[in-house]
Scaffold this motif. Structure first.
Motif, PDB file in Angstrom:
ATOM      1  N   LEU A   1       0.823  -1.206   0.000  1.00  0.00           N
ATOM      2  CA  LEU A   1       0.000   0.000   0.000  1.00  0.00           C
ATOM      3  C   LEU A   1       0.861   1.261   0.000  1.00  0.00           C
ATOM      4  CD1 LEU A   1      -2.805  -1.058   2.511  1.00  0.00           C
ATOM      5  CD2 LEU A   1      -3.053  -0.673   0.048  1.00  0.00           C
ATOM      6  N   ARG A   2       2.013   1.217   0.658  1.00  0.00           N
ATOM      7  CA  ARG A   2       2.926   2.361   0.620  1.00  0.00           C
ATOM      8  C   ARG A   2       3.472   2.571  -0.792  1.00  0.00           C
ATOM      9  NH1 ARG A   2       2.463   6.287   3.118  1.00  0.00           N
ATOM     10  NH2 ARG A   2       4.659   6.838   3.378  1.00  0.00           N
ATOM     11  N   PHE A   3       3.680   1.490  -1.520  1.00  0.00           N
ATOM     12  CA  PHE A   3       4.112   1.599  -2.912  1.00  0.00           C
ATOM     13  C   PHE A   3       3.049   2.313  -3.747  1.00  0.00           C
ATOM     14  CE2 PHE A   3       4.190   0.155  -7.279  1.00  0.00           C
ATOM     15  CZ  PHE A   3       5.528   0.261  -7.637  1.00  0.00           C
ATOM     16  N   VAL A   4       1.797   1.896  -3.592  1.00  0.00           N
ATOM     17  CA  VAL A   4       0.703   2.517  -4.353  1.00  0.00           C
ATOM     18  C   VAL A   4       0.528   3.976  -3.947  1.00  0.00           C
ATOM     19  CG1 VAL A   4      -1.761   2.391  -4.904  1.00  0.00           C
ATOM     20  CG2 VAL A   4      -0.445   0.285  -4.609  1.00  0.00           C
ATOM     21  N   CYS A   5       0.683   4.256  -2.656  1.00  0.00           N
ATOM     22  CA  CYS A   5       0.584   5.634  -2.178  1.00  0.00           C
ATOM     23  C   CYS A   5       1.669   6.507  -2.816  1.00  0.00           C
ATOM     24  CB  CYS A   5       0.706   5.667  -0.655  1.00  0.00           C
ATOM     25  SG  CYS A   5       0.493   7.296   0.082  1.00  0.00           S
ATOM     26  N   GLY A   6       2.904   5.993  -2.878  1.00  0.00           N
ATOM     27  CA  GLY A   6       3.980   6.722  -3.525  1.00  0.00           C
ATOM     28  C   GLY A   6       3.737   6.887  -5.011  1.00  0.00           C
ATOM     29  N   PHE A   7       3.135   5.877  -5.630  1.00  0.00           N
ATOM     30  CA  PHE A   7       2.804   5.938  -7.058  1.00  0.00           C
ATOM     31  C   PHE A   7       1.849   7.101  -7.336  1.00  0.00           C
ATOM     32  CE2 PHE A   7       0.662   4.668 -10.954  1.00  0.00           C
ATOM     33  CZ  PHE A   7       1.696   4.135 -11.721  1.00  0.00           C
ATOM     34  N   GLY A   8       0.821   7.236  -6.499  1.00  0.00           N
ATOM     35  CA  GLY A   8      -0.125   8.336  -6.677  1.00  0.00           C
ATOM     36  C   GLY A   8       0.475   9.675  -6.307  1.00  0.00           C
ATOM     37  N   ARG A   9       1.249   9.705  -5.238  1.00  0.00           N
ATOM     38  CA  ARG A   9       1.833  10.961  -4.773  1.00  0.00           C
ATOM     39  C   ARG A   9       2.791  11.575  -5.783  1.00  0.00           C
ATOM     40  NH1 ARG A   9       7.446  12.498  -3.758  1.00  0.00           N
ATOM     41  NH2 ARG A   9       7.206  14.621  -2.928  1.00  0.00           N
ATOM     42  N   SER A  10       3.369  10.781  -6.669  1.00  0.00           N
ATOM     43  CA  SER A  10       4.395  11.263  -7.587  1.00  0.00           C
ATOM     44  C   SER A  10       3.934  12.428  -8.451  1.00  0.00           C
ATOM     45  CB  SER A  10       4.879  10.113  -8.486  1.00  0.00           C
ATOM     46  OG  SER A  10       3.818   9.635  -9.299  1.00  0.00           O
ATOM     47  N   MET A  11       2.635  12.533  -8.718  1.00  0.00           N
ATOM     48  CA  MET A  11       2.129  13.583  -9.608  1.00  0.00           C
ATOM     49  C   MET A  11       1.352  14.678  -8.897  1.00  0.00           C
ATOM     50  SD  MET A  11       2.918  13.412 -12.816  1.00  0.00           S
ATOM     51  CE  MET A  11       4.564  13.144 -12.161  1.00  0.00           C
ATOM     52  N   VAL A  12       1.159  14.578  -7.603  1.00  0.00           N
ATOM     53  CA  VAL A  12       0.338  15.559  -6.888  1.00  0.00           C
ATOM     54  C   VAL A  12       0.980  16.944  -6.932  1.00  0.00           C
ATOM     55  CG1 VAL A  12      -0.585  16.223  -4.639  1.00  0.00           C
ATOM     56  CG2 VAL A  12      -0.754  13.850  -5.393  1.00  0.00           C
ATOM     57  N   GLY A  13       2.187  17.052  -6.430  1.00  0.00           N
ATOM     58  CA  GLY A  13       2.855  18.345  -6.378  1.00  0.00           C
ATOM     59  C   GLY A  13       3.167  18.898  -7.754  1.00  0.00           C
ATOM     60  N   THR A  14       3.596  18.021  -8.667  1.00  0.00           N
ATOM     61  CA  THR A  14       3.953  18.463 -10.022  1.00  0.00           C
ATOM     62  C   THR A  14       2.747  19.054 -10.738  1.00  0.00           C
ATOM     63  OG1 THR A  14       5.659  16.768 -10.166  1.00  0.00           O
ATOM     64  CG2 THR A  14       4.900  17.743 -12.229  1.00  0.00           C
ATOM     65  N   SER A  15       1.621  18.323 -10.745  1.00  0.00           N
ATOM     66  CA  SER A  15       0.425  18.809 -11.439  1.00  0.00           C
ATOM     67  C   SER A  15      -0.111  20.090 -10.820  1.00  0.00           C
ATOM     68  CB  SER A  15      -0.665  17.725 -11.413  1.00  0.00           C
ATOM     69  OG  SER A  15      -0.223  16.553 -12.060  1.00  0.00           O
ATOM     70  N   ALA A  16      -0.076  20.167  -9.481  1.00  0.00           N
ATOM     71  CA  ALA A  16      -0.558  21.379  -8.808  1.00  0.00           C
ATOM     72  C   ALA A  16       0.310  22.582  -9.154  1.00  0.00           C
ATOM     73  CB  ALA A  16      -0.579  21.163  -7.296  1.00  0.00           C
ATOM     74  N   MET A  17       1.619  22.387  -9.187  1.00  0.00           N
ATOM     75  CA  MET A  17       2.539  23.488  -9.480  1.00  0.00           C
ATOM     76  C   MET A  17       2.377  23.986 -10.912  1.00  0.00           C
ATOM     77  SD  MET A  17       6.659  23.500  -9.011  1.00  0.00           S
ATOM     78  CE  MET A  17       7.583  25.010  -9.117  1.00  0.00           C
ATOM     79  N   VAL A  18       2.326  23.069 -11.869  1.00  0.00           N
ATOM     80  CA  VAL A  18       2.199  23.454 -13.278  1.00  0.00           C
ATOM     81  C   VAL A  18       0.849  24.121 -13.527  1.00  0.00           C
ATOM     82  CG1 VAL A  18       2.066  22.576 -15.634  1.00  0.00           C
ATOM     83  CG2 VAL A  18       3.797  21.687 -14.081  1.00  0.00           C
ATOM     84  N   LEU A  19      -0.233  23.542 -13.004  1.00  0.00           N
ATOM     85  CA  LEU A  19      -1.559  24.107 -13.233  1.00  0.00           C
ATOM     86  C   LEU A  19      -1.704  25.482 -12.598  1.00  0.00           C
ATOM     87  CD1 LEU A  19      -4.424  23.915 -14.289  1.00  0.00           C
ATOM     88  CD2 LEU A  19      -5.042  22.551 -12.286  1.00  0.00           C
ATOM     89  N   SER A  20      -1.227  25.652 -11.386  1.00  0.00           N
ATOM     90  CA  SER A  20      -1.377  26.943 -10.706  1.00  0.00           C
ATOM     91  C   SER A  20      -0.625  28.049 -11.434  1.00  0.00           C
ATOM     92  CB  SER A  20      -0.908  26.841  -9.254  1.00  0.00           C
ATOM     93  OG  SER A  20       0.465  26.510  -9.176  1.00  0.00           O
ATOM     94  N   THR A  21       0.557  27.737 -11.979  1.00  0.00           N
ATOM     95  CA  THR A  21       1.318  28.764 -12.703  1.00  0.00           C
ATOM     96  C   THR A  21       0.699  29.080 -14.055  1.00  0.00           C
ATOM     97  OG1 THR A  21       2.803  27.041 -13.571  1.00  0.00           O
ATOM     98  CG2 THR A  21       3.505  28.210 -11.595  1.00  0.00           C
ATOM     99  N   GLU A  22      -0.042  28.131 -14.643  1.00  0.00           N
ATOM    100  CA  GLU A  22      -0.678  28.378 -15.943  1.00  0.00           C
ATOM    101  C   GLU A  22      -2.019  29.075 -15.809  1.00  0.00           C
ATOM    102  OE1 GLU A  22       1.338  24.689 -18.462  1.00  0.00           O
ATOM    103  OE2 GLU A  22      -0.800  24.615 -17.965  1.00  0.00           O
ATOM    104  N   LEU A  23      -2.509  29.234 -14.595  1.00  0.00           N
ATOM    105  CA  LEU A  23      -3.802  29.898 -14.379  1.00  0.00           C
ATOM    106  C   LEU A  23      -3.657  31.363 -13.974  1.00  0.00           C
ATOM    107  CD1 LEU A  23      -5.897  27.152 -12.529  1.00  0.00           C
ATOM    108  CD2 LEU A  23      -6.077  27.880 -14.910  1.00  0.00           C
ATOM    109  N   VAL A  24      -2.425  31.855 -13.805  1.00  0.00           N
ATOM    110  CA  VAL A  24      -2.220  33.247 -13.391  1.00  0.00           C
ATOM    111  C   VAL A  24      -1.323  33.947 -14.399  1.00  0.00           C
ATOM    112  CG1 VAL A  24      -2.513  32.746 -10.941  1.00  0.00           C
ATOM    113  CG2 VAL A  24      -0.224  32.645 -11.951  1.00  0.00           C
TER     114      VAL A  24
END
Length: 540
Positions: free
Chosen positions: A186-209
């Protein structure tokens, strides 16, 4: 005669049509200046980093090796013949002692190590470290397999929500793990999902302003990451006598609720929609942003002719194709893009060794694990502020080189400062925290730098790979720390040399300060050619 005179003029006029507006110019024309409500939406996205941080460092508390003590009457009386003597209590493991002669200092359920008796199961240190290693392995796998989907099929918004849901749901399920094997999976799957959380949030937030706010919302994510990091030792201290399972429930359930909130409140990046040829959806996204800025009726009745021109100009497959790894192929087929990615990921690997490796030694600075982690977390806040100041006032390349050099020198100082000296411990502590502080700031600047280095069509993929390079450095760091317990050069020395020398690779990169964001590979090539032409260089 008149016709003959006029015809060349008409031909000349048709040969030089007006240049189509860039997406950057078109979107900023329609949405206007970034208003308070638009900025609040971007900050809402950046706050996702606060939920990411606890998952990264959770194992510091849930997988901690607990202390224990002897309970027999003979041991309490100091009898040297006791089967559980004070000397035995100083040992790393009580596995060889008779049952009933010892017990954990805290309830067994406070750590997975004591609840499942991992130290006594025959697996040794490898089994104890398996869940944490599985989490970072999941990060690497997810970073490779998912990073391109945000640029191709899913987009930034869907990728962010799905990743956050995967991380949160898995975190909740982890609280019900029956054994270490299910826990590690389950920690493996959690890390798998976490890998894109910060990246997607950072890219999207900078493209919206607007471009004047991009550095601010990027740094806001780092600040919120610090908030989440600082909250972790506070939460762990609250549940210090309770089951480790509470930690996963109290960090995962709020992030799951936040994922639902983001789904309804945040729109997709209009830049990405235009690059993918989805003009009507892009127009609707622009309308939503403009309404937040008070555009009102003007934006409702607008013809969006500038976006039409952009859409026609970008329609012919420049988005990178439809394959899952189309964006990576797009980078691979262009020498300049591959060189940029290789240079910044190499530097990120060196920074990641210090960023993830230094916290492993923080426990030696204080006997209180909660206070030690809090020190480490608080060090990230001023580094975020420093990175924001550097991005606003100085060049990106010189900032990264200066920060990595400072981190390397401070790390090397930990090797030469004698531990036995009266002030040696304090000086080593100051050098360790200074090195970690500089590496945090370098990591923040590199992430923002990578957003500017790559166009919209491959941006999420590139930023994701830069983050995974740092994670790979974090995978190597624990082995160096283990070897360095006997001789500090193999930990602090290697950290310092790696971050200092690998940071020099950014000198191969172009400077991006003050430039607009490009949207396609062709547009970035034209921009780079124009910059090189103005500096007297003919080849990209």
């Amino acid at each position: 005669m008149a016709d003959a005179a006029i015809t060349p003029l008409l031909t000349s006029h048709e040969a030089k049509p007006a240049k189509a507006p860039s997406i950057d110019d078109a979107i900023e024309t329609y949405i206007g200046a970034t208003g308070a409500r638009q900025l609040l939406r971007a900050m809402l996205l950046a706050f996702v980093w606060a939920f990411e941080a606890p998952q990264v460092f959770m194992s510091v508390f849930t997988d901690a090796e607990p202390t224990w003590h002897c309970t027999s009457v003979e041991a309490a009386a100091g009898d040297p013949g006791s089967s559980c003597s004070p000397a035995a209590s100083a040992a790393a493991s009580p596995c060889a002692l008779p049952p009933g002669t010892w017990e954990w200092d805290r309830p067994a359920g406070t750590s997975v190590v004591s609840e499942w008796a991992l130290k006594c199961s025959g697996g040794g240190p490898a089994l104890v470290s398996l869940p944490a290693s599985s989490f970072f392995a999941g990060n690497l796998a997810g970073g490779f397999l998912l990073t391109t989907l945000a640029d191709t099929h899913l987009g930034r918004r869907k990728m962010l929500v799905l990743s956050l849901v995967a991380m949160s749901v898995t975190g909740v399920l982890t609280a019900f793990s029956p054994n270490v094997w299910v826990y590690a999976a389950l920690r493996f799957v959690c890390g798998f999902g976490r890998s894109m959380v910060g990246t997607s949030a950072m890219v999207l937030s900078t493209e919206l302003v607007g471009k004047w706010w991009r550095n601010t919302v990027s740094v806001a994510g780092f600040v919120f990451f610090t908030v989440g990091f600082v909250s972790l030792p506070a939460l762990a201290y609250t549940f210090r006598e309770a089951s480790w399972r509470n930690m996963y429930l109290w960090t995962s359930l709020p992030s799951l609720c936040y994922a639902v909130l983001l789904y309804f409140l945040v729109q997709e990046s209009p830049r990405w929609l235009l690059v993918r040829g989805r003009k009507q959806e892009a127009i609707e996204a622009v309308r939503q942003i403009a309404s937040l800025n008070g555009g009102g009726e003007d934006i409702t009745t607008s013809s969006f002719s500038m976006l039409d021109a952009c859409d026609v100009d970008l329609r012919d497959g420049v988005a990178g194709g439809e394959g899952m790894f189309a964006t990576l192929r797009s980078i691979w087929e262009r020498r300049w893009a591959l060189q940029r990615l290789a240079a910044i990921t190499t530097a990120s690997f060196g920074v990641g060794m210090v960023y993830y490796g230094m916290p492993l030694n923080v426990g030696s600075l204080s006997s209180d694990i909660y206070l030690s982690v809090a020190y480490n977390a608080v060090a990230e806040l001023p580094s975020s502020i420093l990175s924001w100041l550097l991005m606003g006032r100085f060049n990106r390349r010189s900032s990264v080189v200066a920060l990595t050099a400072a981190s390397g020198l401070c790390s090397l100082a930990c090797v030469v400062i004698p531990e036995e000296a009266v002030t040696g411990a304090d000086l080593r502590l100051a050098a360790e925290l200074s090195s970690f502080f500089a590496s945090c700031a370098a990591y923040d600047v590199m992430l923002m730098y990578s957003i500017e280095l790559f166009p919209t069509s491959v941006r999420n993929s590139a930023v994701g790979l830069v983050r995974q390079a740092a994670v790979l450095g974090g995978v190597v760091a624990p082995m160096l720390v283990a070897v360095g317990r006997e001789r500090s050069f193999w930990s602090f020395g290697v950290f310092g040399l790696a971050v200092g020398f690998l940071g020099l690779f950014v000198t191969c990169l172009p400077e991006t300060k003050g430039r607009s964001l490009s949207d396609t590979m062709e547009e970035e090539e034209e921009e780079a050619a124009a910059v090189l032409s103005s500096s007297g260089v003919d080849d990209i």
